[in-house]
Write an enzyme that holds these catalytic residues in place. Structure first.
Site, PDB file in Angstrom:
ATOM      1  N   GLU A 181      10.385   0.827  10.322  1.00 11.13           N
ATOM      2  CA  GLU A 181      11.367   1.736  10.080  1.00 11.13           C
ATOM      3  C   GLU A 181      10.847   3.264  10.359  1.00 11.13           C
ATOM      4  OE1 GLU A 181      13.204   4.456   8.864  1.00 11.13           O
ATOM      5  OE2 GLU A 181      13.493   3.639   6.843  1.00 11.13           O
ATOM      6  N   GLU A 183      10.872  15.712  14.303  1.00 12.49           N
ATOM      7  CA  GLU A 183      11.493  15.808  12.825  1.00 12.49           C
ATOM      8  C   GLU A 183      11.037  16.873  12.041  1.00 12.49           C
ATOM      9  OE1 GLU A 183      12.522  11.725  10.477  1.00 12.49           O
ATOM     10  OE2 GLU A 183      10.528  11.866  11.310  1.00 12.49           O
ATOM     11  N   LYS A 191       1.083  -0.982  -0.030  1.00 11.64           N
ATOM     12  CA  LYS A 191      -0.103  -0.066   0.060  1.00 11.64           C
ATOM     13  C   LYS A 191       0.736   1.229  -0.217  1.00 11.64           C
ATOM     14  CE  LYS A 191      -1.799   2.802   2.023  1.00 11.64           C
ATOM     15  NZ  LYS A 191      -1.521   4.176   1.653  1.00 11.64           N
ATOM     16  N   CYS A 210      14.568  10.283   6.732  1.00  9.58           N
ATOM     17  CA  CYS A 210      14.541  10.265   8.071  1.00  9.58           C
ATOM     18  C   CYS A 210      15.837   9.947   8.695  1.00  9.58           C
ATOM     19  CB  CYS A 210      13.557   9.131   8.456  1.00  9.58           C
ATOM     20  SG  CYS A 210      13.798   7.522   7.474  1.00  9.58           S
TER      21      CYS A 210
END
Ligand code: SIN
Length: 490
Positions: free
Chosen positions: A258, A387, A182, A292
């Site tokens: 992750e 972040e 997906k 990331c």
């Protein structure tokens, strides 16, 4: 078969999804927007839970035969897929760049990086070894073998629409698993083209399917409720990862997550400043900071802080911001309006709390944000907690090695960390002290298909890449054999 309907005259290209060996148009569609123009340029099917069920059933059925193929046959197909991806590098890179704004030169690099995972796992496929081991019973023999986990559900992000797919799909297929992907709703086209190429090289129906959907939770629910889906693999935010981890618990799926990061970059006074600037640029401004493993906090030892800041600001000011379709562009737009709002909010908050803008510091036209360097950044500012996922380099200073390590580890995240020093003993000491899954020593661009990519703490579970990445799709089976002790030689 082509995913796109070339007979349609309109500028908007409808793509189809690959479910149970058929390309389906879907009952509804989902718009794909080019962040550089903010215009819709393609549509994909808005898959329903019924479509997800069909994909589920096909994955379960295909698993029964795919797992029985020899690893050499699976490896050969992966090698053919690798070749097909590289042969179509330009088309995939253009689709990827259009759907999420990555500069075309970088997009080409991502396709090569994505293909490298396929090649690497094609090789790993033939090394799924087992072990024999001694057990105390004199009439017993024991061995451990490795078997595919089963059908897998993958949820992938928009920031690496090719590489985050191949580093899940290739090890799954190499191990003998089937997989349903997906992709993120912002970047579904790359996934569909990758599936098209897998089918073209002879990938059997149901082995790798792509369901595109505007509402991820409706289609994901089908996979989470099914005990037949044996693994969830996800790349994305820690917040969503936590929710998916809970959902996967209902049927005790194996999980790989992750998740987010908040990477520190420590620059010691003994470093070559020009080289350190080069590595920070490679680390921070890749994909406009939407990675990331991009550094979010640059700690510079006090005695070189001013020199480093002015060299970094000069390099950042020289970055070419522009149309991602142009070869010379280094910084494209952010992926969407929400991303732009977050970057603006982080910079504004830092400035209000005392940070100084050395360059940038403002939104540009459309979804663009000026590459930015901020000095006098302090703990407690929003960009120190979350972040940023944008082209913003925050600078802090430190006095001692111990202080730098303490600051670097003072976060719930543990994905990637970097340090720059010319002192070998310090490099080893600091890399051992950093609580991270990945440490770059004088290296701001560590990613490679052969390495174990992944984090600790709130940054996730499991590793992608190399033999570690393959192991995530394998279960260990222990077989104990009792032999007749009185057997006579013939
Ligand atoms: C990521 O941002 O999740 C992936 C970055 C990489 O592979 O280097």
């Amino acid at each position: 078969m082509s995913t796109a309907n070339s007979a349609t005259p309109a500028a908007i290209t409808p793509y189809k999804a690959l479910i149970a060996g058929r390309w389906i148009a879907g009952s509804g569609t989902l718009d794909v927007v080019n962040p550089a123009t903010q215009a819709v340029f393609a549509t994909v099917p808005d898959c329903t839970p019924d479509d997800a069920r069909r994909a589920h059933d096909a994955a379960v059925e295909a698993f029964a035969t795919w797992r029985r193929q020899t690893c050499f046959a699976r490896s050969a197909l992966l090698k053919a897929w690798h070749k097909a991806i590289l042969a179509d590098q330009e088309r995939i890179a253009r689709a990827l760049s259009s759907e999420m704004g990555k500069p075309i030169a970088e997009a080409r690099g991502e396709i090569a990086y994505a293909a490298a995972y396929v090649e690497s796992f094609a090789e790993e496929a033939t090394r799924i070894y087992g072990e024999t081991f001694p057990v105390p019973g004199a009439n017993k023999r024991a061995f451990a073998s490795r078997e595919p986990v089963g059908p897998v559900y993958a949820v992938t992000p928009w920031n690496f629409p090719a590489a985050m797919i191949t580093r899940k799909v290739a090890p799954a297929l190499a191990a003998g698993c089937t997989i349903i992907v997906k992709p993120a709703k912002q970047s579904p086209l790359t996934a569909l083209i990758l599936a098209e190429l897998w089918e073209k090289v002879g990938g059997p129906a149901g082995t790798f399917q792509v369901i595109t959907a505007s509402n991820a939770s409706r289609v994901s629910e089908v996979m989470f409720q099914s005990p037949a889906i044996r693994k969830l693999t996800f790349t994305g935010s820690t917040e969503i990862g936590r929710q998916l981890y809970q959902q996967a618990a209902a049927t005790i799926k194996k999980v790989s997550l992750e998740l987010g990061g908040h990477a520190p970059f420590l620059i010691f006074a003994d470093a070559d400043i020009d080289l350190a600037v080069k590595e920070v640029m490679a680390c921070k401004f890749r994909n406009a900071g939407q990675t990331c493993v991009c550094t979010n906090r640059i700690y510079v030892q006090e005695s070189i802080a001013d020199a480093f800041a002015s060299k970094l600001a000069a390099a950042v000011t020289a970055l070419k911001v522009g149309n991602p379709a142009d070869d010379a562009t280094q910084i494209g737009p952010l992926v969407d309006a929400a991303a732009l709002r977050k970057v603006s909010r982080h910079v504004d908050n830092a400035v209000q709390l005392g940070a100084t803008v050395l360059t940038g510091g403002k939104a540009l036209d459309g979804l663009y944000y000026a590459p930015t360097v901020l000095a006098n950044v302090k703990p407690g500012m929003e960009l120190m907690e979350e972040e940023t996922f944008g082209p913003v380099a925050p600078l802090l200073t430190f006095k001692s090695e111990a202080e730098a390590i303490q600051a670097a580890n003072d976060t719930p995240y543990g994905l990637a960390a970097y340090l720059y020093t010319n002192d070998l003993s310090r490099a080893i000491r600091v890399s051992e002290a950093l609580e991270y899954g990945i440490v770059g020593v004088n290296d701001g661009a560590t990613a490679t298909a052969q390495a174990p990519f992944g984090g600790i703490k709130d940054s996730g579970i499991g590793r992608e890449g190399g033999p570690w990445g393959l192991a995530e799709f394998l279960e260990v089976k222990y077989v104990s054999i009792a032999i007749k002790a009185d057997c006579q030689p013939h």
